[in-house]
Structures are given as C-alpha cells and as structure tokens.
Design an enzyme around this catalytic site. Structure first.
Site, short mmCIF file in Angstrom:
data_model
loop_
_atom_site.label_atom_id
_atom_site.label_comp_id
_atom_site.label_asym_id
_atom_site.label_seq_id
_atom_site.Cartn_x
_atom_site.Cartn_y
_atom_site.Cartn_z
N ASP A 71 3.15 4.08 -1.39
CA ASP A 71 3.43 4.57 -2.73
C ASP A 71 4.92 4.87 -2.92
O ASP A 71 5.53 4.40 -3.86
CB ASP A 71 2.63 5.85 -3.01
CG ASP A 71 1.13 5.63 -2.83
OD1 ASP A 71 0.67 4.52 -3.13
OD2 ASP A 71 0.45 6.57 -2.39
N HIS A 102 24.89 4.08 -15.60
CA HIS A 102 25.90 4.27 -14.55
C HIS A 102 27.27 3.73 -14.93
O HIS A 102 27.38 2.69 -15.57
CB HIS A 102 25.41 3.61 -13.26
CG HIS A 102 24.09 4.13 -12.81
ND1 HIS A 102 23.96 5.27 -12.05
CD2 HIS A 102 22.82 3.69 -13.06
CE1 HIS A 102 22.67 5.50 -11.82
NE2 HIS A 102 21.96 4.56 -12.42
N GLY A 124 0.79 -1.22 0.00
CA GLY A 124 0.00 0.00 0.00
C GLY A 124 0.82 1.27 0.00
O GLY A 124 0.28 2.35 -0.24
N ASP A 146 14.31 9.76 -8.48
CA ASP A 146 15.09 9.48 -7.28
C ASP A 146 15.98 10.68 -6.91
O ASP A 146 16.69 10.65 -5.90
CB ASP A 146 15.91 8.19 -7.40
CG ASP A 146 16.80 8.16 -8.63
OD1 ASP A 146 16.51 8.87 -9.60
OD2 ASP A 146 17.79 7.40 -8.62
N HIS A 185 24.36 10.60 -18.75
CA HIS A 185 23.59 9.61 -18.00
C HIS A 185 22.56 9.08 -19.00
O HIS A 185 22.76 9.25 -20.21
CB HIS A 185 22.96 10.33 -16.79
CG HIS A 185 22.23 9.47 -15.82
ND1 HIS A 185 22.63 8.20 -15.49
CD2 HIS A 185 21.10 9.71 -15.07
CE1 HIS A 185 21.79 7.70 -14.59
NE2 HIS A 185 20.87 8.59 -14.32
N ASP A 210 29.10 8.42 -7.83
CA ASP A 210 28.01 7.46 -8.08
C ASP A 210 28.49 6.00 -8.02
O ASP A 210 29.36 5.60 -8.77
CB ASP A 210 27.47 7.77 -9.50
CG ASP A 210 26.43 6.78 -9.99
OD1 ASP A 210 25.86 6.03 -9.17
OD2 ASP A 210 26.17 6.78 -11.22
#
Lengths: 564, 564
Positions: free
Chosen positions: B52, B375, B50, B79, B148, B202
């Site tokens: 989100d 990446h 449930g 993100d 990217h 990263d």
C-alpha cells in the site's frame, strides 16, 4: 454470406493497430480475395504479468486460407513483423507458403528472427524496392520509399477494382535525413495525382503540434556532446532504431572514437544492416568489450541497448555493476538517445540516478534534442493529406485519441466529415465509391497472448489468478482426515508464499490450524455422508475471512483435503 | 558514542525524501536532542505488488524516544504527514505524546486521517501560522508562509546553537495565486539577511527550466474551456490539490454552473477546508450526483478524483459506466487538471480513449496549460538561493538526478563546491561552522512496507515470491506415499493457478503425474531410510525443469509429500 459473395465493395479489416500502438495487421478484401498488410505484435500491458507479447486474433481468416493472396510488409519493426513466427503457419496451407513481399532490410530482419524458431519451415520472401510493382489477384501494389527511423521503409499505393488506396506505413518527412535521401516530394505528388480514393495514414504523432525534428538536428546535438565529453561515451538506444545507431557510429568515426557494440540484438542488427549496405561503417571502428580498457577513454564509445531501463539490457548491467567488462566510472558521459516509453519512466529514473551516483554525466532527450520520433507530427500529416487529396480518410496506427486527433486534421484539410472514418480493430469496413461505413459483422480482434511456448493459452482466468497471486500471495491448507472417525490426523500443513513472512507469523498459523480443524470436524461430526466439496468451500471462505480480519490481505486460499 | 555525547556539531539525518519523491522525514540533532521535520509516506514501486505505502525506517530513533523534542509539519500532503498513524506510537512514550506543530489546515488533514485509525490515542496538535515562533530545546523555529498547491504551507527558519537553517518546504513563487496572497518576497529577503548557515531547498522541479506557471494563467485557461463547453464539464484532479479545486469551484460560480463533488476524499477535503476557511464557495453551489440530471447540462460541473486513471476513483467509474448516477454522454467536456504521475500514463491513455469513444471532448495538460505543478523550477530555485545567500547548501525532496541538478544551480549561484552536499537517505550529516560532511555512521533508511495491517512484515522474501507468482503462477503437487511399501497411493493431486489453463492442459498434467510417481518411487525403492526432503527437492527441481521444457514458463513448484 450470400451478400458477401456478391460483394462489389472493398472490405478493410484491421485486426490490430487501431486504438493501440503496435500489433499492426490489416486485411484488404475484394470478392473474398484477401491481401494482408503487416503482421506485428505489441508489448503486454502492465496488468498482464508473465505475458511476453500480444498478437492479433486471426480467427477471421480461419476458413479462408485459400483466399489469402499474400502478405506485404511495410518495414522491419516488430510491431509490423513480430507475429510472423506465431501466425504464418496458421494461415498457410500445406501446399503453399503464402507469397510475401518486403524490402531487403525488412526481409533480413524477418529471416533473422525466424532463426529463433528452428522448427518452422524456411521462409521465402520476395524482395521489393522503391518503385516495385506487384500484382496479387485484384490488387496492384506499388511500393514507395517513406522515411522513418529504420531504413528501407515502404509505403503502399494499392490499385483495387474500386479505386486507389494509399497506405503511408509509419513515416515522417525529413529534408535532411542521415545517410539517406530526403523525402521525395515529387514522387509523392505524382502519386497524389492518381486520384486517391482512400488514404490510410500513420497517426502515432497526430496529437503533437508542428513538424518532427530532422535527423540532421539530432546529429548536430549529438556532436555537441561528443565535443565536450572528456571520457568515454556510453550511448543507449533501441536495437531497432537503426538510423540513430548509424548516426552514433558516423559521429564516432568523425571524432576518432572506437565503437564497442554491446547487446545481442544491436550486434546482429548492425551486422546484418552492414552486410545489406544499410549501415555504413569501417570495420576497424568496432572493438570488443574486453578490449575497451586498451584504448584511451576519450577514444571510446560504448553503444548498447537499455535506454528503457530493461533489466537484462546492456546499460542496466553496466549501471548495476553486473557487466563482465564494463562499469560506470567518473568522467563517463551517458547518452539516452531514445524517448521513454510510457510505463518505463520510473525504471529509467532509478537507472539514471544510479549512473549519476557513480559519477557519470547523463544526457537525455528532455535536456537536449538527442532523439526524434519516427512519426509525422500534425503539420506533416496535413501536408500528406494535402498531397494525396483523398476522397475518404481513415487514420491508422495509434491510440483512439490519436486517431481522433488525426481525423480532426483531415477535416481541417477539407475532407468531408462523412468521409472520415475512425475505425476500431475488428471492424469490417465497407468502402465503395459513394461511402465508407462499418458493417454489422465483426471480426474477432481481442488480445492473443504469447507466454513462453503458449500462444493464446493465457486467457483472462490465468491472468486474473496471476494478478491475485501478485497482490497478496497464496495460502495452501493441507488437511488429512481419517475416513473412519472424521477426525483430522495430525496438524494441518500450511504452505504459503507472498502473503506474510511465515517465520514471524507463528501465532497466525497456529490460530489458522485450529480453525481448520474446527471447520473439518464440525462438518464430519454430524454423522451421515461427508460432503468434501462443502468442507473445501468452508475452508476457502472461512479461512479467507479469518486471514483478512487479521491482516487486511486476501491471499488465494487453496484447500487440499485428503481422506485416509 | 563518547564522541557523540561531546558533539558540538549539528547532525542532520534524512530518513526519507532524498533520491525519491515522497516519504519526507528529516531529523535535526544537537547534543542528542532531536527535532523531527515531517513524517510522510510514498507510493510503492511497480515491482511491489500488494504494497500500500512505503514509510521511513525509524530504527535510528529506537532508544532515543526521550530525546525527541517534537515534530514540525510543513504542509498537509501525505508525502509529509502520511506515516503519522504508523510511526507516531512507536516514537511516543507512554507518559507523553510528542509535541506537534502544524498550520490549521495541515492539522485538520492529519486529524481527519486519524479517524481511519480509531484505536489510536487522540492527537493534540499545536496550531502555528505564518510568523509563529516556537522553542523546542536548543531549536527556535519560526514558520513562514510558502506558496505550494495546497494552502497553509509553511517554510521553516530554524535557529540552532550553531547557526540558522532554512528549510523551504515544498514551494513555488507565485505573484498571482488564486484566493491567496502572492509570495511575500519582502519577508523572504528579511529572513535572508539573518545569515543563513544552511539552506535545505525543494528539488522536485530542479531539472525544469524557467519559472513555474502562475495559478492565474491556469485559471485563465480553465476559463477558456468553460466559455466553449456546450454541455457538462467533468473535471478530474487530486483530492489534495486544494488550490486547483478552489479554482474550478470559483470559475463554476462565475459561469453559473453548479458543482457536483464526487469521491470521498475530495468531499471531505473540501468540507474541512471550507470549515477552516481555506476554500471559499457558496453553499448553494453544490449539488448531489443524483440531482445532476435536474439541471441543464450547461449549468453543471462534476468535480472528482481520478485524473491518474485510478481504478476506484470517480472518473474511472464514470468512464467505464460503473457509476450509479453519472455516465459520459455526447457533449460532455472532460478536463484532466493534473499532470500524469510516471507509471500511470498507459492507464490514463486507456481511460481517455474510452471517454472520447463515448463522445466527450477531452482536455489535458499537454494540450493546454490547465495544470501547474506546485514546485519551483530552476529560475525560482536560483532566486531562493540568491535571497538566502546560504553558506552551505543541501538539496532536498527529489530523485538523485534532481538533487544533482539543484546542486549545479547552487554552484552557478556562487556557493562554493565544497559547501554543497548531495546527501542520501540514512546519511548522518555533520554540520559545523567550517564544513559539512557525511559521517561514517549510517542510519537505517530502507523501505518499510505497509500492506494491510502489516507494518514492515512484507520484506524482500515475500515480495520476490509475489513477483514470481505473478510471472508464471504456481504449481502444487500433492503426493501420498504408503510408508510401508514406498509406493505412491492413487494419482498425485495437482493444484495450479496462474500457470496454464488446466482444462486445456490434460496431457501436460498426465505426464507430470507420471514423472512425480517416478521420482518418488525411485527414491523410496532403494530400500533403507527414506529422505523426504530429498524427494521434495527432486520434485521441485525435476518437475520445474519439465514444466519449463514444455511451456518455457517457470511456475513456483511446491511439493507436498504425505506419508500414510
């Protein structure tokens, strides 16, 4: 029916194992006499909360108990034997237990499992070996050794009145297995010369290119880890991956490490396999978890279940510091010697992170070849097709895409397109000398779910309710109505779980109660007979809408209206 | 506090993005002045029904609104920007909206998303470009282009009073990107010469060996499919993978195919990106779903979302015949041009099978390189370390195991072990010229869950209830007790969902009712004051045990006792 009784074709009815991985069960039928191959289960899908296993639907056998000749098992993995305790009683008659045939290890695993079902009648299982031949009605079955990742796996060469069928079982070719003889290609070639009408072959890795890794390579890589690990080695795998367990024990002995077996299933599997001679290990190799601390770290291997991140398994308990004797410490080397089953990746990642955070070094199959699957890849599958030269081909064991990939390989190997059949569970496949086709008749093959003691009582309704409850929880409204006046007595009671945190939602609850009273008294206040089911519907709908407008959530609203 | 006010060290506070993939948000703090980098969300885990999204906990900023200098965004993926609508108001003051800086495409995506939150104040976002320089309090930020899988991605070169920090954003090196300039190594080298005190880089693909695939290779492979596909091509990807979308549109134009864009998110993303000039396509290339039938199959590409098997996405609707205009047919070629996110494998497999069953050919990234991640892999990461030659290194963006792998690479590249810091969310990292260490103080960094309109109101209690409800459902017992006599009036009412199929469990319900009456009347029959909460506990425990003994299931038992 008339047609069926005169049948001089062979019928093949897969009740499970096609377009899925697991739940293998296939029927061979000749003039109403039926031979069963394997009775397995599978794990539930992610949208089936609370379900333990899924087993085949055996409705097709309902009024045919007397026609069942017997059951042959290929090997001891649960996707081939796991539904026995749930289904065997339903297909047996009071007078006789069905004749069953299995290799000694497979038999041992089936009987061990029966101990969890003490109320069932004791099973009698006939032992068969590489080369054993049995006759069951019109079927002659010859068992032959096939390598897989569990010992004592048997393929089936089945003579039928119509011609010969070859069922590969799960298999891979391995010239350098561990503690076992290499694939006997001479024997396979000899069988291939007997004119194979239909080949049914394992498709699990048909989408993978090349050749599966030899267990020897896996051993060599595992040894590399043993050579450099400064402290304890904690190895996790499946309890059913007996070959991998044997490897780790053997290498431990070679490097002077004691082995602490942890986890019920791995302990019992190793114990039984040692008794039956399928696992070779010195008694003094094994130590108990509470004694691990008495040995130098560099002399210890802990071997347990949990490479899939299972909550209750040994590795998770060690990782989360929930194990009585064992905890991760700096210098430990943790080896995940199994692939990750789709769906478990995130859990495994979280567990791996937790282990690394505590200072251990982690090796997994993506970093190094420390695990090989038990299934033939495309080059081996082509080799099998080449050896058997079947007239007809039917891929088995695997998702639809795997069956399709395998059927492509068969065509590449020269099998005529019309002789290759990609079938599905529940298909009734009609085979004769000239062709193979799917009959109009269908056998039921839907999922039968096991939840606790219930077999098949969790159906779509119960599952859908569970999914709804999981999404947004539930909301019970209890309202007491005075029969005389039609007025609500006191304040409606609200019981809610999984929806919002009630203590922080006082305003929402107050507004809800007000609305409930309004709904009820509007309906009872009109005079005339009160329609209680209308009131319940109104509460369900209106309160559902109200809660959604305020929260964008849709809990299951359950009204209880009591007249006093 | 006294210490903090005198601080002459730089503090770095990651509120999300470490030991997880997604939810990126980092604070840089110098003498109480705070710069925010990204405000992203992440998807919930599997045991959070449930929910989100999960957003960062910003408790650390609670009484520091006035000290926040502004927000810089690296790129337009959710993100990195997704939590803006939930968090921005909480860190703004009534008098001023925080200064925000983003590239044009990133800005476009943030503003587009704000349209779903019409009650919020309109945002003003300052545009920055490759080479833009801004000053925010003690921080000078220079933005530089990084490749990217979405255009307009910017890395950050940040001058602080203490020294220079380089934040890579998500990135990969690509000498042959599609519709974009190759990585500007000259520029990176120039930056590397400025003396980098700390590199934050990263880590998403730090566990992967070698070099990421160039987009050019992906294009070539996609073209191979276009050359052989006899009928329609149905390509599925993420709506946010704008580079892949561009590729498919360009190749479609090259091969004379029309493109039908399907799915709200992909349509709006393409529309906006075309307006801003980030996607190049002719207007006449695009056709509508209802017009697809008017073109020869070999001239059509359908491009939509759903490569992850998402239930509501275009591909699933096409596969399950739920789309109004589009259905799979023989001769179709379906291309999954995205990797499968861990956790989605089974759903994708089921969808793939369904598509193949309907006669389409399927290509996915495991069969052919038709997808590349966005990446840098280990060789590129080493290259970045070599170019920047930082004194200190801190891996960002990724699971713990990825951060550890990246830290190993840094050590291999010659960074002193004591200068490499693997940090976690909520750590307060203290950086000075001599060292980098984690302070004792911690910022809250637990998951804040979004469910519908609720921010953070779904906590552990609600989640645990949902998990319990999902496992075995619930069981409400309503019992009415006569206050005078202590006897139960009528038969207790039972409302159960997700437990057993009630219509087939009459005996169980009858026995349960009997027991409930027994429990209540035993308690009320003793004379003296009736302890109603004791009765409720008894019902909960005893009926729970009884149901378990009969079913091996543990539904949530909820007693409702009403006195009349």
């Amino acid at each position: 029916m008339a047609q069926q009784s005169k049948q001089s074709n062979l019928r093949i009815i897969p009740l499970g194992g096609l377009s899925e991985v697991g739940r293998n069960m296939t029927l061979l039928e000749w003039q109403k006499k039926i031979l069963i191959i394997d009775i397995g289960f599978r794990m539930p899908e992610e949208d089936m909360p609370g379900v333990d296993y899924i087993i085949p639907n055996i409705d097709y056998l309902k009024n045919k108990k007397e026609e069942i000749l017997g059951i042959v098992f290929t090997h001891g993995h649960y996707d081939h034997i796991g539904a026995v305790p749930y289904l065997l009683e339903k297909i047996s008659t009071p007078n006789r237990q069905l004749p069953m045939f299995a290799s000694p290890l497979t038999k041992g695993i089936i009987l061990k499992r029966q101990e969890d079902f003490p109320h069932q009648a004791k099973l009698k299982i006939n032992q068969v070996y590489d080369g054993s031949k049995i006759k069951l009605g019109p079927f002659f079955v010859e068992f032959f050794k096939q390598l897989h990742n569990i010992p004592d796996n048997l393929g089936l060469f089945i003579e039928t009145p119509l011609g010969n069928i070859l069922h590969t079982s799960d298999f891979k070719f391995d010239q350098n297995p561990v503690n076992d003889l290499p694939t006997n290609f001479e024997k396979l070639k000899e069988i291939g010369k007997r004119k194979i009408l239909l080949l049914m072959s394992d498709s699990t890795d048909a989408e993978e290119e090349g050749h599966s890794l030899s267990e020897k390579e896996i051993s060599e890589n595992l040894e590399k880890i043993f050579k450099i690990a400064p402290g304890r080695i904690i190895a996790a795998t499946f309890a059913s991956l007996l070959n991998r367990i044997q490897q780790i024990i053997s290498i431990s002995e070679k490097y002077g490490r004691k082995v602490c077996l942890e986890g019920y299933s791995i302990k019992t599997n190793v114990e039984m396999s040692r008794l039956l001679g399928y696992i070779k290990a010195k008694r003094e190799t094994f130590i108990k978890a509470k004694d691990v601390q008495n040995y130098p770290d560099s002399n210890v291997v802990i071997l347990g279940t949990g490479a899939q991140g299972e909550n209750e398994a040994v590795l998770m308990r060690i990782a989360t510091r929930g194990h009585r004797f064992l905890k991760i410490k700096k210098g430990d080397t943790v080896v995940f010697s199994s692939s990750v089953i789709p769906g478990n990746e995130r859990t495994v990642q979280i567990m791996k992170d937790e282990i690394m955070r505590q200072g251990a070094k982690v090796f997994h199959y993506k970093m190094m070849d420390i695990h090989a699957g038990g299934h033939a890849k495309s080059e081996e599958l082509k080799e099998m097709l080449k050896i058997m030269q079947p007239k007809f081909f039917m891929p088995i064991h695997g998702q639809y895409s795997m069956l399709v990939a395998h059927s492509q390989l068969a065509k590449e190997m020269g099998i005529e397109e019309k002789n290759v059949l990609v079938a599905e569970n529940g298909n009734v496949i009609n085979l004769n000398q000239k062709g193979i086709f799917i009959e109009k008749e269908k056998a039921l093959s839907n999922y039968v779910m096991i939840d606790g003691l219930g077999i098949g009582d969790v159906g779509q309704v119960v599952l859908r309710d569970r999914q709804m409850l999981a999404e947004d929880g539930m909301f019970v409204v209890v309202v007491i109505v005075d029969r005389q006046t039609g007025r609500v007595k006191g304040s409606p009671d609200i019981i809610s779980r999984g929806f919002v945190y009630l203590r922080e939602s006082k305003e929402l609850l107050r507004d809800t109660r007000k609305r409930v009273i309004g709904i009820v008294e509007r309906a009872t206040g009109t005079g005339g007979a009160v329609n209680w089911s209308y009131i319940k519907d109104e509460i369900r709908n209106k309160i559902g809408q109200f809660l959604f407008s305020r929260t964008q959530r849709r809990p299951m609203v359950l009204p209880v209206v009591i007249e006093v």
